[in-house]
Write an enzyme that holds these catalytic residues in place. Structure first.
Site, PDB file in Angstrom:
ATOM      1  N   GLU A 266      -3.697   4.216  -2.320  1.00  0.00           N
ATOM      2  CA  GLU A 266      -3.716   3.956  -0.804  1.00  0.00           C
ATOM      3  C   GLU A 266      -5.157   3.497  -0.876  1.00  0.00           C
ATOM      4  O   GLU A 266      -6.208   2.812  -0.732  1.00  0.00           O
ATOM      5  CB  GLU A 266      -3.483   4.955   0.236  1.00  0.00           C
ATOM      6  CG  GLU A 266      -4.006   4.310   1.595  1.00  0.00           C
ATOM      7  CD  GLU A 266      -2.833   4.688   2.738  1.00  0.00           C
ATOM      8  OE1 GLU A 266      -3.061   4.603   3.915  1.00  0.00           O
ATOM      9  OE2 GLU A 266      -2.433   5.745   1.818  1.00  0.00           O
ATOM     10  N   GLU A 267      -5.893   5.054  -1.515  1.00  0.00           N
ATOM     11  CA  GLU A 267      -7.788   5.505  -1.656  1.00  0.00           C
ATOM     12  C   GLU A 267      -8.345   4.643  -2.345  1.00  0.00           C
ATOM     13  O   GLU A 267      -9.641   3.697  -1.435  1.00  0.00           O
ATOM     14  CB  GLU A 267      -8.030   6.767  -1.675  1.00  0.00           C
ATOM     15  CG  GLU A 267      -7.072   7.829  -0.590  1.00  0.00           C
ATOM     16  CD  GLU A 267      -5.783   8.312  -0.810  1.00  0.00           C
ATOM     17  OE1 GLU A 267      -5.400   9.412  -0.641  1.00  0.00           O
ATOM     18  OE2 GLU A 267      -5.207   7.781  -1.836  1.00  0.00           O
TER      19      GLU A 267
ATOM     20  N   ASP B 284       0.563  -1.056  -0.074  1.00  0.00           N
ATOM     21  CA  ASP B 284       0.118   0.501  -0.140  1.00  0.00           C
ATOM     22  C   ASP B 284       1.166   0.989  -0.487  1.00  0.00           C
ATOM     23  O   ASP B 284       1.687   1.296   0.650  1.00  0.00           O
ATOM     24  CB  ASP B 284      -0.392   0.436   1.135  1.00  0.00           C
ATOM     25  CG  ASP B 284      -1.480   0.994   1.633  1.00  0.00           C
ATOM     26  OD1 ASP B 284      -1.561   2.627   0.634  1.00  0.00           O
ATOM     27  OD2 ASP B 284      -2.052   1.304   2.677  1.00  0.00           O
TER      28      ASP B 284
END
EC number: 3.2.1.143
Length: 499
Positions: free
Chosen positions: A223-224, A205
């Site tokens: 990441e989101e 990540d």
């Protein structure tokens, strides 16, 4: 009774807000189902939260995996059932978590109010599709509650001497310079996604130091997106403060619920995703995700030794497998690595490397564990893109870290980044034994240039190890800082090879 009354008031208030928003987002039939069936089920789940927590603490007391704040410099693990995570995320949906002092404790946002509010502040289609992923998750757990579990672990490289802890110490330049660990096989994927990697691996990540980054705000990059398609990751934002330079966060078992297309502004929810990954003995899906945060906008300082060490150690911390601590200890002692015990041995003995001695002594155990523990690294352009890192340097840093962590391979997804067009694609790996620690590794690398044969043969003949590659990276970086290298690492390296 007061708690129930307060929950009831907040439930009605937030439901009214959601009704106005979701009436525009959903079709008439979906909206009616959401409010007639799903919202009442989520309300019942909220009311069961106290009993779920009671069971959780009873079951985790003996193992120390109970829900708590995993504070800075405190290695540890929290193990949550997927049902408890569903209840906690329902609290986030209805904005029930207190927010005072979260900033002072370096905890990220946890309620969903900002996620929804950002649609009104400045509408974007990608933001709407993030919400669609969240709604999909809640609809799925209302239809059938998952029965597995998810673990959240704060990992660290110790900055101090703690004899009672099984932790490796934070390494410095000498560690990397003298390492004789062989480079692990390197696979390159010019297409595809980390989360779709075919075999089990530790998936990186590209994190913010605050877990989740802008997942509950306006962020919509690596990441989101991962936190939207695997929403159980969001639960870690409740109790995991920001990461220091010597820390990483590993999450095992988060189920994927949504499919998607696109990236950033083109991100779109594309329907349900049925996660078919198998589970381990703890009921966790075999999805391993490690959050490591890179330097943000490092510019020229990223070439300074201090920051090269920081980035390499950050990846190394994330890539370490704590269950192999005893094997790390035996091996790294032979390589003059300073452990918490504080002992070290010369790098080599006469006639035979210490690495080879350890390999022979541990060969039987490594063979027995091969099938179960053949877990490499699946990664890509970590710390590049919005963070502004040098993609070629970051590639080498991750290769060094994965090799030093004794990972059996690193699979690298370039995402079509132009700077990595000349990055090697692994064609063949010749290994003397199936052990992760080997004395001979030959890696054939195909470059899109006339140096193909020369590069591959040179690497094979030189039998590069971690120390060799680290020293080459340091030399390149020093030339970069002095203004003597105006090209990327790969272009600089190729002409430097012997003719």
């Amino acid at each position: 009774m007061k708690v129930v009354a307060l929950l009831g008031f907040l439930f009605v208030l937030v439901t009214c807000i959601l009704n106005e928003f979701l009436a525009q987002l959903m079709s008439g039939a979906d909206s009616r189902k959401w409010f007639a069936e799903d919202i009442p089920k989520l309300a019942n789940l909220l009311l069961r939260l106290p009993s779920l927590l009671e069971v959780h603490y009873q079951n985790s007391r003996a193992y120390g995996y109970g829900l708590r704040i995993l504070g800075p410099q405190q290695p540890g693990m929290v193990l949550l059932s997927q049902e408890l995570i569903g209840a906690l995320l329902a609290c986030s949906l209805f904005c029930l978590f207190p927010i005072s002092n979260r900033g002072l404790k370096h905890l990220p946002t946890i309620n969903f109010d900002q996620l929804f509010a950002s649609l009104y502040d400045s509408y974007s289609e990608s933001q709407e599709n993030k919400v669609r992923c969240i709604i999909c998750y809640f609809q799925r757990i209302c239809l059938q509650m998952p029965t597995g579990s998810v673990s959240f672990e704060r990992k660290l490289l110790s900055l101090e001497h703690h004899p009672w802890q099984s932790l490796l110490s934070y390494p410095y330049a000498d560690f990397w310079t003298k390492s004789t660990i062989p480079l692990c096989p390197f696979q390159v994927h010019s297409s595809g996604l980390i989360e779709d990697h075919a075999i089990e691996a530790l998936e990186v990540d590209f994190a913010n130091k605050y877990l989740g980054g802008g997942a509950l705000h306006r962020g919509c990059v690596h990441e989101e997106i991962r936190f939207m398609i695997n929403p159980e990751l969001i639960a870690g934002m409740l109790f995991l403060p920001s990461m220091a330079d010597n820390e990483a966060i590993e999450i095992v078992g988060a189920e994927r619920f949504s499919d998607y297309t696109g990236y950033a502004s083109s991100f779109r929810f594309s329907g349900d995703y049925v996660d078919k990954r198998s589970v381990d003995f703890l009921g966790r899906r075999k999805t391993r995700i490690v959050a490591i945060d890179a330097l943000c906008s490092p510019r020229m300082k990223q070439y300074k030794p201090k920051y090269l060490i920081r980035e390499t150690n950050k990846a190394f911390c994330g890539f370490l497998d704590q269950s192999k601590y005893s094997q790390y200890k035996r091996l790294f002692k032979m390589n003059s690595v300073q452990l918490n015990e504080g002992s070290s041995l010369p790098i080599k003995a006469k006639g035979e490397s210490r690495t080879e001695e350890v390999r022979k002594s541990d060969e039987k155990s490594w063979h027995l564990e091969d099938c179960e523990n053949y877990i490499g690294i699946a990664t890509g352009n970590w710390g590049c893109g919005a963070f502004g890192g040098d993609p070629e340097v970051k590639t080498i840093i991750q290769w060094l870290a994965a090799s030093q962590a004794l990972r059996p391979f690193i699979s690298y997804y370039t995402f079509g980044l132009e700077a990595l067009e000349s990055l090697a694609q692994v064609l063949h790996v010749l290994v003397k034994s199936r052990s992760v620690i080997v004395d001979k590794i030959s890696i054939l690398i195909l470059f899109r240039s006339g140096f193909t044969w020369q590069v591959t043969q040179w690497i094979i003949l030189q039998k590069w190890n971690v120390g060799d590659l680290w020293n080459i990276l340091i030399e390149y970086s020093s030339q970069k800082l002095r203004g003597e290298a105006d090209v990327g690492f790969f272009a600089w390296l190729l002409p430097s090879l012997p003719k």
